[in-house]
Write an enzyme that holds these catalytic residues in place. Structure first.
Site, mmCIF file in Angstrom:
data_model
loop_
_atom_site.group_PDB
_atom_site.id
_atom_site.type_symbol
_atom_site.label_atom_id
_atom_site.label_comp_id
_atom_site.label_asym_id
_atom_site.label_seq_id
_atom_site.Cartn_x
_atom_site.Cartn_y
_atom_site.Cartn_z
ATOM 1 N N GLU A 254 0.756 -1.176 -0.002
ATOM 2 C CA GLU A 254 0.090 0.104 0.016
ATOM 3 C C GLU A 254 0.742 1.143 -0.014
ATOM 4 O OE1 GLU A 254 -3.060 -0.539 -0.250
ATOM 5 O OE2 GLU A 254 -3.451 -2.566 0.579
ATOM 6 N N CYS A 293 -3.387 8.228 3.560
ATOM 7 C CA CYS A 293 -3.276 7.821 2.405
ATOM 8 C C CYS A 293 -4.461 7.738 1.628
ATOM 9 C CB CYS A 293 -2.846 6.195 2.420
ATOM 10 S SG CYS A 293 -4.243 5.160 3.444
HETATM 11 P P1 NAP Z 1 8.242 4.818 4.787
HETATM 12 O O1 NAP Z 1 9.384 5.603 5.177
HETATM 13 O O2 NAP Z 1 8.283 4.018 3.711
HETATM 14 O O3 NAP Z 1 8.267 3.810 6.024
HETATM 15 C C1 NAP Z 1 7.098 2.842 6.108
HETATM 16 C C2 NAP Z 1 7.499 1.898 6.947
HETATM 17 O O4 NAP Z 1 8.564 1.216 6.334
HETATM 18 C C3 NAP Z 1 7.882 2.243 8.342
HETATM 19 O O5 NAP Z 1 7.937 1.428 9.139
HETATM 20 C C4 NAP Z 1 9.748 2.060 8.256
HETATM 21 O O6 NAP Z 1 10.187 1.811 9.505
HETATM 22 C C5 NAP Z 1 9.594 0.704 7.165
HETATM 23 N N1 NAP Z 1 10.906 0.901 6.551
HETATM 24 C C6 NAP Z 1 11.522 1.831 5.958
HETATM 25 N N2 NAP Z 1 12.756 1.283 5.389
HETATM 26 C C7 NAP Z 1 12.606 -0.038 5.392
HETATM 27 C C8 NAP Z 1 13.511 -1.128 5.054
HETATM 28 N N3 NAP Z 1 14.597 -1.045 4.175
HETATM 29 N N4 NAP Z 1 12.854 -2.467 5.103
HETATM 30 C C9 NAP Z 1 11.807 -2.732 5.600
HETATM 31 N N5 NAP Z 1 11.146 -1.747 6.379
HETATM 32 C C10 NAP Z 1 11.317 -0.286 6.021
HETATM 33 O O7 NAP Z 1 6.882 5.438 4.949
HETATM 34 P P2 NAP Z 1 6.339 6.552 5.991
HETATM 35 O O8 NAP Z 1 7.353 7.531 6.266
HETATM 36 O O9 NAP Z 1 5.866 5.946 7.290
HETATM 37 O O10 NAP Z 1 5.237 7.084 5.081
HETATM 38 C C11 NAP Z 1 5.604 7.867 3.971
HETATM 39 C C12 NAP Z 1 4.741 7.587 2.913
HETATM 40 O O11 NAP Z 1 3.785 6.665 2.893
HETATM 41 C C13 NAP Z 1 3.549 8.739 2.660
HETATM 42 O O12 NAP Z 1 4.434 9.817 2.087
HETATM 43 C C14 NAP Z 1 2.524 7.974 1.897
HETATM 44 O O13 NAP Z 1 2.807 8.045 0.474
HETATM 45 C C15 NAP Z 1 2.663 6.525 2.230
HETATM 46 N N6 NAP Z 1 1.609 6.113 3.029
HETATM 47 C C16 NAP Z 1 0.602 5.173 2.160
HETATM 48 C C17 NAP Z 1 -0.337 4.577 2.801
HETATM 49 C C18 NAP Z 1 -1.358 3.675 2.314
HETATM 50 O O14 NAP Z 1 -2.147 2.873 2.801
HETATM 51 N N7 NAP Z 1 -1.144 3.391 0.951
HETATM 52 C C19 NAP Z 1 -0.524 4.899 4.397
HETATM 53 C C20 NAP Z 1 0.472 5.881 4.813
HETATM 54 C C21 NAP Z 1 1.443 6.217 4.258
HETATM 55 P P3 NAP Z 1 10.944 3.185 10.227
HETATM 56 O O15 NAP Z 1 9.888 4.162 10.813
HETATM 57 O O16 NAP Z 1 11.832 2.545 11.212
HETATM 58 O O17 NAP Z 1 11.870 3.845 9.358
#
Ligand code: NAP
Length: 515
Positions: A254, A293
């Protein structure tokens, strides 16, 4: 300062190594820490694969459903405490916090009820038996059984409570043990929920990793499922992970989504349908400070109606009090993290290079109840462009904050559908119209680009939760940019954690399996 512990291999452990701070995003005051290393993840996977799987395999759907009901009850019992954590660690207003936490409880309850309906079975049938032999004796029947592995849940910062529950509920009901990893910055709500849940669940069924993922995915194997919510850049890393590729680990994503709202050509802004459209746009811009989202990012209105739409948006957004959500007068809190603030400011600057200002300039704001210069605040921003289909800044980049852009179109349903398609795949979009012919023409063309399509009209306006609310009974996910994933949707949500197998054999034997 609280050092959050992970719940792995049946005990709570605080980890080792450098620490990351969790802060109150309204004041930037540190409120907790997590260690970034030192967890035995191999042991955690082994614990899930042995104890967790064994325990769930013994339970019927109804018994797993009863476990989910107990988790929902635990949330209700600790609701005020959880809301306070969401306000302090997530920058949530009380309303935002309830949306996250109650949404989690509702989702658990939905799957608890589904478990009760599925009853004493452990296998799901898929469709009717198919005669494949000369006589009805030899049949084919598709069935679903729990995948033989671990469900790894990686969640985004914006819904720590709901995100935990919406992935946990279908996985546990399907029969898969879970290792859940909340986003580090806002982990306090998920951490507390797992503290509440752990004593209610059999060993190995739910584990929690707080802090960075580290080598989490290096332990995945053939029967596992990784369900990820977050940004498209992280999603790409997961897709390319060597072990995930080598073992065909099932991956549900997602990701980003440029959701659109279309105002139909027949709609008077003063009508019920017009009021619904305006209320949905304002709610989606400001609820969770636009960090949903499913929030509306792009708006299309019939040419000539822009000025009237802008007037209403200016009036309503201008009345919203922004500041520390601990202050009861505040209706919109800060963004969740310093990184979010940088990203949203960058996104507004990109939009500003291609669009005109309508409201909020570039988001500068003086928040109430906050020490000067502190907090990750940005005010609501409305922009406009005369050429919404051509505007790359609008259609190619998600600004994950209280920002929306409005453009005109020439009333044509095909153009409105093209605008939807410019998002290259969305979780949800909405169209507001009472003209059934226009709606029919629009739906056929727009739906392939959407995971969910919300049709706003006068008759449903009074009972509508808006397009931004994900319901456990309907699927959540979208094609293309949105990640190509699908979660929830009642029994469909179980399928992501199950294997479909085509059985061929004696009709009486096969029917007895599903009795
Ligand atoms: P993110 O930086 O991609 O992080 C999401 C999750 O992934 C966090 O738990 C993060 O952990 C983890 N993660 C980061 N690097 C990883 C890796 N190499 N391997 C495994 N896990 C890893 O996203 P975010 O900052 O939480 O949200 C940013 C974006 O997500 C938003 O801008 C939006 O576009 C999108 N979003 C989409 C939805 C949806 O339902 N489609 C919902 C919310 C957000 P850490 O926090 O420990 O880094």
């Amino acid at each position: 300062m609280q050092l959050l512990a992970s719940y792995l291999s049946g005990s709570w452990s605080q980890g080792q190594g450098p620490r990351a701070s969790l802060v109150n995003p309204a004041t930037e005051a540190p409120i907790a820490e997590v260690a970034t290393q030192g967890h035995d993840l191999a042991a955690a996977f082994a614990h899930a694969r042995s104890a967790g799987r064994r325990e769930l395999a013994q339970l019927t759907f109804a018994q797993r459903g009863a476990l989910l009901a107990s988790l929902a009850k635990a949330i209700h019992g600790a609701r005020e405490e959880l809301i306070a954590l969401a306000v302090a660690n997530g920058g949530n207003t009380r309303g935002d916090a309830k949306f996250d936490i109650d949404g989690g409880a509702v989702t658990l309850s939905h799957y608890a009820e589904l478990g009760a309906k599925l009853g004493a079975a452990r296998i799901l049938g898929d469709g009717e038996p198919i005669q494949i032999g000369r006589t009805a004796r030899l049949i084919g029947q598709h069935i679903w059984t729990a995948r033989h592995g671990v469900a790894i849940h990686i969640n985004a910062f914006n819904f720590p409570g709901w995100g935990l529950c919406e992935k946990l509920a279908p996985a546990l009901l399907a029969g898969m043990p879970v290792i859940s990893k909340p986003a580090t910055a806002t982990a306090m709500v998920a951490h507390r929920m797992v503290e509440l849940f752990a004593p209610l669940l059999p060993p190995g069924v739910l584990q929690l990793l707080v802090g960075p993922a580290g080598t989490l995915l290096d332990h995945t194997g053939p029967g596992d499922v990784v369900a990820f919510t977050g940004g498209s850049t992280t999603a790409r890393t997961l897709r390319a992970h060597e072990r995930m590729i080598a073992h065909s680990v099932r991956l549900n994503i997602e990701a980003d989504s440029l959701n659109a709202a279309i105002l139909g050509p027949d709609v008077d802004l003063a009508s019920e349908t017009g009021a619904l459209f305006l209320a949905d746009v304002v709610r989606d811009m400001t609820q969770k400070t636009g960090q949903k989202c499913t929030a509306i990012r792009r708006v299309l209105v019939p040419a000539g109606t822009e000025a009237a739409v802008f007037d209403v948006l200016r009036e309503r957004l201008g009345g919203i009090v922004i500041g520390d959500p601990a202050n009861e007068t505040v209706r919109m809190g800060p963004l969740a993290t310093a990184q979010q603030l940088r990203d949203v400011r960058e996104g507004i600057a990109r939009l500003a290079s291609e669009t005109e200002a309508v409201f909020g300039g570039t988001g500068e704001v003086t928040p109430v109840g906050v020490p000067a210069g502190k907090g990750y605040f940005v005010g609501p921003v409305v922009r406009t462009t005369p050429t919404p289909l051509e505007c790359a800044a609008l259609n190619d980049h998600e600004v994950f904050g209280p920002v929306t852009t409005v453009g005109p179109y020439a009333n044509d349903a095909a153009l409105a559908a093209q605008f939807i398609a410019r998002g290259e795949g969305c979780l949800v979009s909405s169209a507001y119209s009472d003209d059934r012919d226009w709606v029919a023409s629009f739906v056929g063309q727009a739906a392939p680009w959407l995971g969910r399509l919300y049709l706003g009209s006068a008759k449903m306006a009074a009972q509508s939760p808006g397009p931004g609310t994900v319901l456990p009974s309907l699927t959540h996910g979208g094609p293309g940019r949105a990640g190509g994933g699908e979660e929830l949707g009642g029994v469909r949500g179980l399928h992501g954690y199950m294997q479909r197998t085509a059985l061929q054999g004696d009709a009486t034997v096969i029917k007895s399996l599903l009795a």
